[in-house]
Design an enzyme around this catalytic site. Structure first.
Site, mmCIF file in Angstrom:
data_model
loop_
_atom_site.group_PDB
_atom_site.id
_atom_site.type_symbol
_atom_site.label_atom_id
_atom_site.label_comp_id
_atom_site.label_asym_id
_atom_site.label_seq_id
_atom_site.Cartn_x
_atom_site.Cartn_y
_atom_site.Cartn_z
ATOM 1 N N HIS A 1 1.028 -1.181 -0.103
ATOM 2 C CA HIS A 1 -0.093 0.152 0.141
ATOM 3 C C HIS A 1 0.961 1.015 0.105
ATOM 4 O O HIS A 1 0.558 2.209 -0.741
ATOM 5 C CB HIS A 1 -0.937 -0.044 1.370
ATOM 6 N N CYS B 1 -3.702 -1.979 -15.716
ATOM 7 C CA CYS B 1 -3.851 -0.868 -14.857
ATOM 8 C C CYS B 1 -3.073 -1.090 -13.560
ATOM 9 O O CYS B 1 -3.472 -0.470 -12.571
ATOM 10 C CB CYS B 1 -5.299 -0.406 -14.703
#
Length: 885
Positions: free
Chosen positions: A463, A840
């Site tokens: 993250h 993506c």
């Protein structure tokens, strides 16, 4: 037919050539090539990389026929150079050097002056008439062989040398007299005897030991680490180059040096380099003596151009010849022996990003390169250094820890340990460095407030890494060198340094370095050369380059860097804003659809305005918006303070909130209630998001903005799932169009991020208008590995050759790539090129992965805004390597 293990060169002839780097290594191939173009190169031979492979495959033994070929190689050198190996009157001395197919500077072993012993040193002294040079070479050989081959404690030799210099009052090695050197030789031999590691007197024993030491250095820790960092396969092996020694330490008419055909720091077309009189190669880089410049300058030091003008002119001509021949900036090593020039090495020189761009553009303007050739001269990842501030290379740095280079750039700030503190300190005007054990989506505002981010856990696609790259924030993630204590608000390093809240630290996100204190930063100017290069890039590339962006700032940054649309807008990131997170949490806590719809009505205006902003910025370009993807429990509060605040906002009891949070908790949320599963079980969420997207699109259309909305459904595993969600989207759209009295074109597509979706892509393509490959999750679900929890495993796997590169950073072409390729082919089988296909995931910004996606026939890749120029260049390089018809 016998295998050929040895390739000779010398006297203007060579059995190898420049395009044989895989077999001869870069050094060996270029030594051969320099012979073929007529430059003076000491004779030698190259033992191939195949011998290195054989060596490790056969318990560190050699092929049976290698010895005869090495002996023939020595005979060749003796014939060309006029000296004889091991001869006590006219000895041939050798250098033994490594040479992998790609440059690995300083990672592997070298032995110089090999062939010297107690007798040949006398013969060398008599033959050359230079007793000092002979004994200087012998003491160097004893030190180097003891260190590199015998692995003796080099400090014992260094201390002995320094002690003698101190006793004699000498500053430099070249002040040692013949008697001093003879005494050092005796002392060095005594050290070897005491250690039980004497240097052998037999030159042939020295030679084979030297070759073995070079092959052995291929698997040293530092070489393995370098290969891992640069994704160099371990089975490539290194070659060994055995070459006649020439002596730059033969007096004041001799020298050695390193030079570049252009300035490697700026790219300026000027001869650049350094040399030392009466020295050998290692002296130039050791820093014991200050080298002198190649070209006359204002430093007051005597340049080679002034000291030896004839030799300089010859070297300058060699520089021009090599640059013209290789069509690239060259890094050259040379030795001058009694005013005779010898070229020892040439290779394409390493250079800064700014230099790479300038050299590429100017070589096109000079007619040396085509535009296609020029863009191949700039490493795509080098552009990172042009897009972010960098630490001042001249500044002092105390590196206290290292981690993964998760997001490039330089950052300096005062340490804080929570996202909330980062926001608060920023409001007070402080520059902060956010330090976390690991980050979560709730930290996003604090990450935004910080100059940079440091985490103790997490990989290159964690993250922290993903969000930092998207924001353009420098980040060092997964540092095993640090321990973070939130209670005492301290960061402790394994070296014993303690950093407290408020202390200053700096990070180099491109190198993964954590540095104590404030290191000054410098900005790199975007030059006209950069603009020219990128113009050429856009004309050559086939892939469209989009950006992953969901905030106006990210979208503007992406468009400024040349993005051709948004390939992924992650709507869930929009809900973490403090002004809307409570309404999001209210929706999650609702016990029925009616309650959820009430909360969703509050969120609708926020979402609609988000999309209005994106559509306006991307006027005329496609915007792909992914419906909410993560599990709902990720949005719920975790701390008592946050739970209390939510209780006051919603009127729900603290006990109810905790019970609801526990009920939503999942053992494996990555494979749980997320993606399209949310839209199927709670269709009202998909309805609200569709309304926000299409109402925003109609509003922008009325304002004269050209809108191209694409609605993407995440975590699809079957046609039926997409069918259900698409029917919600389409029915909601019709209601909006009827109410507004206006229509707008939109597309509905599927993310392909599960192996099942990749295998059934033909079925999904029947109703999907585009595919967006979510390669982060596709990699996790194909490999059965969590990208956040398997860092240590991957380190071991890469060390053992299971994976060359981190599969979360560079696409696993053999496994995940096969699924991707299969899905593209299946989709095109159904709809041809009417179905738009792109990536993506984080791989969309990785140059190696971009080559694969280009080869698969994809239409676009999408990446973090700051990687858009990198992706543009990588896409153009992919098109040069494999042009589309």
């Amino acid at each position: 037919m016998a295998n050929k293990w040895v390739y000779s060169f010398g006297d203007g002839k060579a059995e190898g050539r420049a395009d044989m780097k895989n077999l001869l290594g870069g050094k060996g191939a270029n030594l051969a090539e320099m012979n073929l173009v007529g430059l003076p190169v000491p004779a030698g031979f190259t033992v191939t990389t195949e011998v290195c492979t054989y060596y490790y495959d056969n318990n560190k033994s050699y092929p049976n026929d290698l010895k005869n070929q090495v002996e023939s190689g020595i005979s060749h050198i003796e014939t060309v150079m006029g000296h004889k190996f091991g001869d006590v009157k006219n000895p041939l001395l050798l250098s033994v050097r490594s040479g992998a197919r790609v440059s690995m500077p300083g990672m592997m072993n070298t032995v110089l002056n090999l062939g010297l012993n107690d007798e040949t040193v006398k013969g060398l002294a008599q033959f050359t008439g230079d007793e000092r040079m002979a004994y200087d070479s012998y003491r160097r050989f004893l030190m180097m062989f003891s260190d590199v081959v015998l692995e003796a404690d080099i400090d014992l030799f260094e201390h002995t040398l320094e002690r003698m210099k101190d006793e004699k009052g000498y500053k430099f090695d070249n002040e040692l007299t013949v008697d001093d050197l003879k005494h050092l030789v005796i002392q060095f031999k005594e050290i070897g005897e005491k250690l039980g590691k004497p240097v052998p007197q037999d030159p042939w024993e020295q030679l084979y030991a030297g070759i073995g030491a070079v092959f052995g250095s291929w698997m040293t820790k530092k070489a393995v680490t370098y290969r891992k960092l640069n994704n160099i396969p371990g089975n490539w092996g290194t070659a060994v180059n055995v070459q006649a020694m020439v002596f730059g330490n033969s007096g004041d008419d001799s020298a050695t040096g390193v030079c570049f055909s252009r300035d490697p720091a700026t790219g300026e077309n000027k001869f650049y380099g350094e040399y030392l009189i009466n020295a050998q190669g290692e002296d130039v880089v050791a820093g014991i003596r200050t080298p002198q410049p190649m070209v006359k300058d204002n430093s007051g030091r005597i340049s080679l151009e002034e000291a030896m003008p004839e030799v300089y002119a010859e070297l300058f001509a060699a520089r021009n010849k090599l640059e013209q021949h290789y069509k690239d900036m060259q890094d050259m090593e040379f030795t001058i022996e009694h005013k005779k020039l010898w070229m020892l090495q040439t290779r394409n020189g390493k250079r800064t990003a700014a230099a790479a761009v300038r050299i590429a553009v100017e070589m096109v303007e000079e007619g040396l390169l085509t535009r296609e050739e020029a863009i191949m001269r700039v490493g795509a990842d080098q552009l990172n250094h042009l897009l972010h501030p960098m630490l001042d290379p001249k500044a002092q740095k105390n590196v206290i820890a290292t981690g993964l280079p998760a997001s490039p750039g330089a950052a300096v700030g005062r340490v804080v340990f929570s996202a909330g503190d980062a926001e608060d300190w920023k409001k007070k005007g402080e520059k902060v460095m956010l330090v976390r054990i690991e980050t979560s989506p709730e930290d996003i505002a604090g990450m935004d407030a910080a100059q940079g981010i440091i985490t103790a856990r997490g990989g290159m696609t964690s993250h922290a890494a993903v969000v930092a790259r998207g924001m353009g924030r420098p980040c060092v993630s997964g540092s095993a060198d640090i321990k973070i204590d939130y209670v005492t608000k301290t960061l402790k390093t394994t070296s014993g340094v303690v950093i407290k809240e408020g202390d200053w630290v700096s990070i180099d996100g491109a190198k993964g370095e954590i540095i104590e204190g404030q290191v000054p930063t410098v900005s790199v100017e975007m030059t006209g050369n950069f603009g020219k290069l990128m113009e050429w890039v856009d004309k050559i590339k086939s892939l469209e380059i989009r950006a992953n962006a969901e905030t106006p700032r990210d979208a503007k940054t992406a468009r400024g860097f040349g993005a051709e649309g948004i390939g992924l807008a992650r709507t869930e990131h929009m809900f973490f804003d403090p002004s809307r997170i409570q309404d999001m949490r209210e929706m999650i806590l609702a016990s029925d659809e009616a309650g959820r719809r009430i909360a969703l009505e509050k969120l609708l205006p926020y979402q609609r305005q988000d999309f209005v902003d994106l559509f306006k910025i991307m006027d005329g370009l496609p915007v792909t918006i992914r419906l909410i993807d993560p599990p709902l429990h990720e949005f719920l509060p975790h701390t008592d303070a946050e739970i209390k605040e939510l209780s006051e906002h919603t009127g729900k009891s603290i006990e109810f909130i905790k019970e609801r949070s526990n009920a939503l908790h999942e053992q494996n949320p990555m494979l749980g209630h997320r993606g399209c599963r949310l839209a199927i079980t709670y269709p009202e969420i998909a309805e609200m998001q569709t309304r926000a997207i299409l109402e925003a699109a109609l509003e922008c259309k009325d304002a004269g903005v050209k809108v191209m909305p694409e609605i993407e459904v995440p975590l699809v595993g079957s046609k039926k799932e997409l069918d259900i969600v698409k029917s919600v989207i389409d029915s909601t759209a019709e209601q909006i169009f009827a109410a507004k009295g206006a229509r707008i074109n939109y597309k509905v597509g599927s993310m392909i991020e599960l192996p099942r979706a990749a295998l059934l892509a033909d079925e999904i393509a029947e109703i999907s208008e585009f595919f967006g490959f979510g390669t982060n999750d596709l990699t996790q679900t194909t490999l059965g590995m969590s990208r956040d929890d398997t860092g240590a495993i991957l380190e071991e796997y890469r060390a053992r050759g299971v994976y060359v590169a981190d599969p979360f950073a560079s696409i696993d072409t053999a496994g995940v790539g096969k699924l991707v390729k299969n899905a593209v082919e299946l989709g095109r089988k159904v709809k041809g090129h009417d179905i738009h296909v792109g990536v993506c995931g984080e791989h969309g910004g990785d140059p190696e992965s971009i080559q694969f996606f280009h080869d698969c026939g994809m239409d676009f890749v999408s990446c973090s805004p700051f990687r858009v120029p990198i992706a543009r260049l990588a896409a153009a390089q992919a098109a040069v390597k494999n042009p589309r018809k």
